[in-house]
Design a protein around this motif. Structure first.
Motif, short mmCIF file in Angstrom:
data_model
loop_
_atom_site.label_atom_id
_atom_site.label_comp_id
_atom_site.label_asym_id
_atom_site.label_seq_id
_atom_site.Cartn_x
_atom_site.Cartn_y
_atom_site.Cartn_z
N ILE A 173 0.86 -1.19 0.00
CA ILE A 173 0.00 0.00 0.00
C ILE A 173 0.89 1.23 0.00
CG2 ILE A 173 -1.73 1.32 1.29
CD1 ILE A 173 -2.81 -1.31 2.36
N ALA A 174 0.66 2.13 -0.94
CA ALA A 174 1.45 3.35 -1.06
C ALA A 174 0.61 4.54 -0.63
CB ALA A 174 1.92 3.53 -2.50
N LEU A 175 1.15 5.34 0.29
CA LEU A 175 0.50 6.57 0.72
C LEU A 175 1.20 7.79 0.14
CD1 LEU A 175 -2.02 6.27 2.53
CD2 LEU A 175 -0.43 4.39 2.90
N GLY A 176 2.46 7.63 -0.24
CA GLY A 176 3.20 8.72 -0.85
C GLY A 176 3.58 8.33 -2.26
N SER A 177 4.65 8.92 -2.77
CA SER A 177 5.13 8.57 -4.11
C SER A 177 5.66 7.15 -4.10
CB SER A 177 6.22 9.56 -4.53
OG SER A 177 6.70 9.24 -5.81
N PRO A 178 5.05 6.22 -4.83
CA PRO A 178 5.37 4.80 -4.64
C PRO A 178 6.63 4.34 -5.33
CG PRO A 178 3.64 5.04 -6.27
CD PRO A 178 3.92 6.43 -5.75
N GLY A 179 7.06 5.03 -6.41
CA GLY A 179 8.18 4.51 -7.16
C GLY A 179 7.90 3.08 -7.58
N ARG A 180 8.92 2.24 -7.52
CA ARG A 180 8.74 0.83 -7.88
C ARG A 180 8.73 -0.09 -6.64
NH1 ARG A 180 12.67 -0.09 -13.17
NH2 ARG A 180 12.19 1.89 -14.19
N PHE A 181 8.88 0.47 -5.46
CA PHE A 181 9.04 -0.34 -4.26
C PHE A 181 7.94 -1.39 -4.11
CE2 PHE A 181 8.06 -1.00 0.29
CZ PHE A 181 9.25 -1.57 0.69
N GLY A 182 6.69 -1.00 -4.31
CA GLY A 182 5.58 -1.91 -4.07
C GLY A 182 5.15 -2.74 -5.26
N THR A 186 2.71 -9.53 -9.90
CA THR A 186 1.31 -9.61 -10.32
C THR A 186 0.62 -8.26 -10.41
OG1 THR A 186 0.62 -9.94 -8.01
CG2 THR A 186 1.04 -11.92 -9.34
N GLY A 187 1.28 -7.17 -10.02
CA GLY A 187 0.61 -5.88 -10.11
C GLY A 187 1.31 -4.79 -9.35
N ALA A 188 0.68 -3.62 -9.35
CA ALA A 188 1.23 -2.44 -8.69
C ALA A 188 0.64 -2.30 -7.29
CB ALA A 188 0.91 -1.20 -9.52
N PRO A 189 1.23 -1.44 -6.46
CA PRO A 189 0.67 -1.25 -5.12
C PRO A 189 -0.67 -0.54 -5.16
CG PRO A 189 2.38 0.36 -5.54
CD PRO A 189 2.41 -0.59 -6.69
N LEU A 190 -1.41 -0.65 -4.08
CA LEU A 190 -2.65 0.09 -3.94
C LEU A 190 -2.31 1.49 -3.44
CD1 LEU A 190 -5.77 0.15 -3.85
CD2 LEU A 190 -5.63 -0.76 -1.53
N SER A 191 -2.57 2.50 -4.26
CA SER A 191 -2.23 3.88 -3.90
C SER A 191 -3.43 4.57 -3.29
CB SER A 191 -1.76 4.65 -5.14
OG SER A 191 -0.56 4.12 -5.63
N LEU A 192 -3.24 5.14 -2.09
CA LEU A 192 -4.35 5.71 -1.33
C LEU A 192 -4.09 7.18 -1.02
CD1 LEU A 192 -4.95 2.79 1.20
CD2 LEU A 192 -6.15 3.24 -0.95
N PRO A 193 -5.16 7.97 -0.84
CA PRO A 193 -5.02 9.41 -0.56
C PRO A 193 -4.81 9.68 0.92
CG PRO A 193 -7.32 8.86 -0.75
CD PRO A 193 -6.57 7.58 -1.03
N GLY A 194 -4.68 10.96 1.25
CA GLY A 194 -4.44 11.38 2.62
C GLY A 194 -5.71 11.44 3.45
N GLY A 297 -4.01 -9.18 6.30
CA GLY A 297 -3.01 -9.93 7.05
C GLY A 297 -1.79 -9.07 7.25
N ARG A 298 -0.63 -9.63 7.15
CA ARG A 298 0.59 -8.83 7.24
C ARG A 298 0.60 -7.80 6.12
NH1 ARG A 298 5.49 -12.72 9.48
NH2 ARG A 298 4.27 -13.60 11.19
N GLN A 299 1.25 -6.67 6.37
CA GLN A 299 1.15 -5.56 5.42
C GLN A 299 2.51 -4.93 5.13
OE1 GLN A 299 -1.84 -3.59 8.01
NE2 GLN A 299 -3.12 -3.44 6.18
N VAL A 300 2.63 -4.41 3.91
CA VAL A 300 3.81 -3.65 3.48
C VAL A 300 3.34 -2.28 3.03
CG1 VAL A 300 5.72 -3.52 1.84
CG2 VAL A 300 5.04 -5.75 2.77
N PHE A 301 3.95 -1.22 3.56
CA PHE A 301 3.56 0.15 3.23
C PHE A 301 4.77 0.93 2.72
CE2 PHE A 301 0.76 -1.15 6.72
CZ PHE A 301 -0.50 -0.78 6.27
#
Length: 455
Positions: A173-182, A186-194, A297-301
């Motif tokens: 899950i990306a809250l800021g500029s995600p780059g390629r980290f997430g 199978t896909g891109a991170p879920l980008s969420l607003p503030g 479950g477990r999460q990566v941000f």
């Protein structure tokens, strides 16, 4: 609303779903929720622009501080202003809220980390006898190498996304500029607003409108004979479902739920959520708090803070950034304590690269390589430092500069991004065999994992 307006707004929702994933976005609810005591989260804090790690963690003993201040000149932080962490190192004064985390054993600096294909000495670099990461000192390329791991800027997946996939948990899950980290296989991170932003599709239409929402649902869930259209519709449907479940959580702010204990740390900032970084970390805290209700479950941000490319006038610019970073990270850690998961959540910094030890002629610093970073959490073996602090000698063994004009203090890393990341991924739950798959370059290093995390 005319047809053009409707298609424009519908396209906004479509963009939301495509930003969330380039394929079929895995539902958060599709992953089994581990027992409460098995939860873990990684929170990457990316410092865009290239943080000056030498002024973030400063040598404090008399000999090395003298070396530091002699070369740094006007950019040297006064020793009396520094915040000691032990006898040999000190934090930037803007990081005052983190000093107590060191004392409590919850903060660990990791020294001279950077992209490496193989272990590298200065003779190897000067003689070009071993592989060197691509396009050194380039913002975009070094951001990519930090976020993907390994030596190639062509990697399309991030190590955060690969870790999430390997662990069998929901997308990053990306809250800021995600780059390629997430980004995962199978896909891109879920980008969420503030916080406070209207994430629900209704918001794109200027207010609640059940008819429009029903029409979008019907379109997204309509049977399709064409596989491409069917795939696109599935992504749209998933985006609508995610917006419905996440929207109410994302809209919460400290002011509209003031009684909630988790909000207190963020209310204690100079102004509640007064910076993008604080807002992002507050959103992460809420998503962690609501993990059971959201089926996570477990999460990566990943969150981010920009502004670190300080080629001129660095001292005041960097001081403001350090104050924001210190306040935001301390508030987030306190919120994790309030939620009872401080030992289940680990935050860590990454950045494009370090800055030159020698200042330039504009009271700033230029692009370098190895850098110092911070790891925070109750699972961290804090109150100690890890890795080798660079030798503070222009043209010395850690400086890539060979000829006199090259001697700027661009440190050859002594710890690779892969070793740093693998240590965090192992704590997250990946075994050694899986680490070798997620981080292929790890095989080139005799030490695969560092010692800064508890099991």
């Amino acid at each position: 609303m005319n047809r053009r307006d409707f298609l424009h707004h519908a396209g906004s929702v479509g963009g939301l779903s495509l930003a969330a994933s380039t394929g079929l976005l895995t539902s958060l609810q599709a992953h089994a929720i581990p027992p409460a005591n098995d939860y873990r989260a990684l929170v990457c804090v990316f410092l865009y622009g290239g943080n000056d790690g030498l002024n973030m963690v400063v040598p404090f003993d008399a000999t090395r501080y003298a070396q530091y201040s002699t070369v740094r000149g006007a950019l040297a932080l006064p020793q009396a202003d520094l915040l000691p962490i032990g006898t040999q190192y000190a934090l930037h004064p803007g990081l005052a809220p983190l000093q107590s985390l060191w004392t409590a054993g919850r903060l660990a600096p990791v020294f001279n980390v950077g992209p490496l294909a193989v272990p590298l000495l200065k003779a190897d670099f000067v003689g070009k006898s071993k592989a060197v990461p691509e396009n050194l000192f380039s913002h975009s390329d070094q951001q990519t190498l930090w976020q993907t791991g390994g030596p190639s800027v062509l990697s399309r997946t991030g190590w955060g996304g690969r870790v999430a996939t390997a662990a069998g948990v929901a997308p990053a899950i990306a809250l800021g500029s995600p780059g390629r980290f997430g980004h995962s296989p199978t896909g891109a991170p879920l980008s969420l607003p503030g916080p406070g932003d209207d994430f629900a599709p209704d918001g794109y239409f200027g207010g609640p409108n059940a008819t429009r929402r029903a029409a979008l649902d019907a379109i997204a869930r309509q049977a399709r004979g064409n596989k491409m259209l069917a795939g696109f519709s599935a992504v749209q449907a998933t985006a609508l479902d995610r917006s419905a479940s996440l929207g109410p959580v994302l809209a919460i702010t400290p002011t509209n739920t003031p009684s909630e204990a988790m909000n207190a740390p963020f209310q204690n900032l100079a102004a509640p959520l007064n910076t993008p970084l604080a807002k992002q970390l507050y959103q992460v805290a809420k998503l962690i708090e609501q993990r059971a209700a959201l089926g996570s479950g477990r999460q990566v941000f990943i969150v981010s803070q920009g502004g670190y490319d300080n080629h001129a006038n660095q001292l005041p610019l960097h001081a403001a950034l350090m104050a924001d970073l210190g306040n935001s990270l301390a508030a987030f850690h306190t919120a994790m304590e309030q939620l009872g998961v401080a030992d289940k959540v680990t935050s860590f910094t990454m950045s494009d690269f370090g800055r030159t030890f020698k200042p330039n002629n504009s009271a700033g610093t230029d692009h370098a390589w190895g850098n110092n970073h911070l790891v925070i959490g109750a699972a961290v073996k804090g109150g100690a430092t890890y890795g080798a602090y660079p030798t503070l000698e222009l043209g010395g063994q850690d400086d890539v500069g060979d000829k006199s004009w090259e001697r700027q203090g661009r440190w050859i890393p002594t710890t690779s991004v892969d070793q740093y990341a693998a240590t965090l991924a192992a704590w997250f739950g990946l075994d050694d065999a899986t680490l070798a798959t997620v981080f292929p370059s790890l095989a080139n290093f005799s030490v695969k994992k560092l010692a800064f995390m508890n099991a």
